[in-house]
Design a protein around this motif. Structure first.
Motif, PDB file in Angstrom:
ATOM      1  N   PHE A   1       0.825  -1.205   0.000  1.00 43.94           N
ATOM      2  CA  PHE A   1       0.000   0.000   0.000  1.00 43.94           C
ATOM      3  C   PHE A   1       0.861   1.259   0.000  1.00 43.94           C
ATOM      4  CE2 PHE A   1      -3.667  -2.634   0.662  1.00 43.94           C
ATOM      5  CZ  PHE A   1      -4.678  -1.900   0.061  1.00 43.94           C
ATOM      6  N   ALA A   2       1.992   1.252   0.676  1.00 43.87           N
ATOM      7  CA  ALA A   2       2.892   2.408   0.631  1.00 43.87           C
ATOM      8  C   ALA A   2       3.311   2.673  -0.810  1.00 43.87           C
ATOM      9  CB  ALA A   2       4.115   2.162   1.520  1.00 43.87           C
ATOM     10  N   ILE A   3       3.637   1.611  -1.533  1.00 42.27           N
ATOM     11  CA  ILE A   3       4.038   1.754  -2.933  1.00 42.27           C
ATOM     12  C   ILE A   3       2.870   2.265  -3.782  1.00 42.27           C
ATOM     13  CG2 ILE A   3       4.746   0.470  -4.990  1.00 42.27           C
ATOM     14  CD1 ILE A   3       6.356  -1.342  -2.969  1.00 42.27           C
ATOM     15  N   LEU A   4       1.685   1.690  -3.589  1.00 44.85           N
ATOM     16  CA  LEU A   4       0.519   2.125  -4.374  1.00 44.85           C
ATOM     17  C   LEU A   4       0.176   3.588  -4.114  1.00 44.85           C
ATOM     18  CD1 LEU A   4      -1.786  -1.021  -4.042  1.00 44.85           C
ATOM     19  CD2 LEU A   4      -0.473  -0.282  -6.054  1.00 44.85           C
ATOM     20  N   PHE A   5       0.247   4.019  -2.848  1.00 38.76           N
ATOM     21  CA  PHE A   5      -0.022   5.420  -2.544  1.00 38.76           C
ATOM     22  C   PHE A   5       1.014   6.320  -3.218  1.00 38.76           C
ATOM     23  CE2 PHE A   5      -1.839   3.898   1.765  1.00 38.76           C
ATOM     24  CZ  PHE A   5      -3.053   3.584   1.181  1.00 38.76           C
ATOM     25  N   ALA A   6       2.282   5.896  -3.225  1.00 42.02           N
ATOM     26  CA  ALA A   6       3.334   6.680  -3.871  1.00 42.02           C
ATOM     27  C   ALA A   6       3.124   6.745  -5.384  1.00 42.02           C
ATOM     28  CB  ALA A   6       4.710   6.094  -3.541  1.00 42.02           C
ATOM     29  N   VAL A   7       2.702   5.628  -5.982  1.00 37.89           N
ATOM     30  CA  VAL A   7       2.406   5.614  -7.422  1.00 37.89           C
ATOM     31  C   VAL A   7       1.315   6.642  -7.744  1.00 37.89           C
ATOM     32  CG1 VAL A   7       1.338   4.224  -9.260  1.00 37.89           C
ATOM     33  CG2 VAL A   7       3.188   3.265  -7.872  1.00 37.89           C
ATOM     34  N   LEU A   8       0.266   6.644  -6.939  1.00 36.04           N
ATOM     35  CA  LEU A   8      -0.828   7.602  -7.177  1.00 36.04           C
ATOM     36  C   LEU A   8      -0.384   9.038  -6.911  1.00 36.04           C
ATOM     37  CD1 LEU A   8      -3.923   5.720  -5.762  1.00 36.04           C
ATOM     38  CD2 LEU A   8      -3.319   6.121  -8.153  1.00 36.04           C
ATOM     39  N   ALA A   9       0.441   9.241  -5.899  1.00 38.22           N
ATOM     40  CA  ALA A   9       0.923  10.597  -5.611  1.00 38.22           C
ATOM     41  C   ALA A   9       1.760  11.121  -6.766  1.00 38.22           C
ATOM     42  CB  ALA A   9       1.739  10.600  -4.318  1.00 38.22           C
ATOM     43  N   ARG A  10       2.525  10.245  -7.353  1.00 39.87           N
ATOM     44  CA  ARG A  10       3.394  10.641  -8.469  1.00 39.87           C
ATOM     45  C   ARG A  10       2.588  10.923  -9.738  1.00 39.87           C
ATOM     46  NH1 ARG A  10       6.430  12.566 -11.643  1.00 39.87           N
ATOM     47  NH2 ARG A  10       8.279  11.653 -12.551  1.00 39.87           N
ATOM     48  N   ARG A  11       1.639  10.025 -10.045  1.00 46.65           N
ATOM     49  CA  ARG A  11       0.854  10.155 -11.282  1.00 46.65           C
ATOM     50  C   ARG A  11      -0.604   9.820 -11.000  1.00 46.65           C
ATOM     51  NH1 ARG A  11       3.125   7.225 -16.148  1.00 46.65           N
ATOM     52  NH2 ARG A  11       1.732   8.679 -17.145  1.00 46.65           N
ATOM     53  N   PRO A  12      -1.352  10.747 -10.429  1.00 49.16           N
ATOM     54  CA  PRO A  12      -2.726  10.444 -10.016  1.00 49.16           C
ATOM     55  C   PRO A  12      -3.695  10.136 -11.155  1.00 49.16           C
ATOM     56  CG  PRO A  12      -2.240  12.780  -9.710  1.00 49.16           C
ATOM     57  CD  PRO A  12      -0.958  12.111 -10.096  1.00 49.16           C
ATOM     58  N   HIS A  13      -3.333  10.471 -12.386  1.00 47.08           N
ATOM     59  CA  HIS A  13      -4.246  10.217 -13.507  1.00 47.08           C
ATOM     60  C   HIS A  13      -3.875   8.982 -14.319  1.00 47.08           C
ATOM     61  CE1 HIS A  13      -4.702  14.723 -13.014  1.00 47.08           C
ATOM     62  NE2 HIS A  13      -5.768  14.160 -12.500  1.00 47.08           N
ATOM     63  N   ALA A  14      -2.818   8.300 -13.937  1.00 43.41           N
ATOM     64  CA  ALA A  14      -2.332   7.171 -14.731  1.00 43.41           C
ATOM     65  C   ALA A  14      -2.883   5.826 -14.266  1.00 43.41           C
ATOM     66  CB  ALA A  14      -0.812   7.133 -14.700  1.00 43.41           C
ATOM     67  N   SER A  15      -3.543   5.799 -13.125  1.00 39.01           N
ATOM     68  CA  SER A  15      -3.909   4.503 -12.534  1.00 39.01           C
ATOM     69  C   SER A  15      -5.303   4.524 -11.919  1.00 39.01           C
ATOM     70  CB  SER A  15      -2.871   4.128 -11.471  1.00 39.01           C
ATOM     71  OG  SER A  15      -1.581   4.120 -11.994  1.00 39.01           O
ATOM     72  N   ARG A  16      -6.299   4.715 -12.755  1.00 46.28           N
ATOM     73  CA  ARG A  16      -7.671   4.771 -12.225  1.00 46.28           C
ATOM     74  C   ARG A  16      -8.065   3.474 -11.539  1.00 46.28           C
ATOM     75  NH1 ARG A  16     -11.254   6.616 -16.939  1.00 46.28           N
ATOM     76  NH2 ARG A  16      -9.870   5.201 -18.023  1.00 46.28           N
ATOM     77  N   GLY A  17      -7.575   2.350 -12.028  1.00 46.86           N
ATOM     78  CA  GLY A  17      -7.886   1.067 -11.407  1.00 46.86           C
ATOM     79  C   GLY A  17      -7.287   0.939 -10.027  1.00 46.86           C
TER      80      GLY A  17
END
Length: 138
Positions: A53-69
């Motif tokens: 979850f730490a990684i997933l939150f960081a992914v979204l923080a970096r690119r919030p529009h790239a990972s709607r799923g």
């Protein structure tokens, strides 16, 4: 609030969530090491989950529009955990259900707020093709 400042605020909330999850993962290592028998695998699973979850939150923080799923999966997970803990608490309580209601409930609200602030439902444009054309991903 301008779109830029709302996005910045939403991304900051996601970085806070990433940091908190990473800290919780590291802090849970001694719990794994001290666990006995069948509890060891449950605590290991929990620690790995916190790291993911730490990684997933960081992914979204970096690119919030790239990972709607990813948005859908993490918000659904946190809401499901909160609702389940509320049900358990209503049935006489299971140790830890109050903490889950507080932590995961607050995190679900933070994630929903970050989703709205960053407008996470918007598709990101793909990188420019060699011809310079930019298309929108489905």
């Amino acid at each position: 609030m301008t779109t830029l400042s709302a996005t910045t605020l939403g991304r900051a909330a996601l970085w806070v969530a990433a940091g908190a999850a990473a800290t919780a993962a590291v802090a849970s290592i001694p719990v794994v090491l001290d666990a006995d028998g069948p509890t060891t695998i449950v605590e290991t699973w929990r620690t790995y989950g916190l790291a993911v979850f730490a990684i997933l939150f960081a992914v979204l923080a970096r690119r919030p529009h790239a990972s709607r799923g990813v948005w859908a999966a993490i918000i659904l997970n946190k809401v499901a955990l909160t609702v389940t803990a509320i049900i358990y608490a209503g049935q006489g309580g299971i140790p830890g259900s109050g903490a889950i209601i507080g932590w995961d409930g607050a995190l679900a609200l933070l994630l929903i707020a970050a989703f709205v602030l960053t407008r996470g439902w918007i598709r990101s444009a793909s990188p420019a093709s060699p011809s310079g054309d930019r298309t929108v991903r489905a």
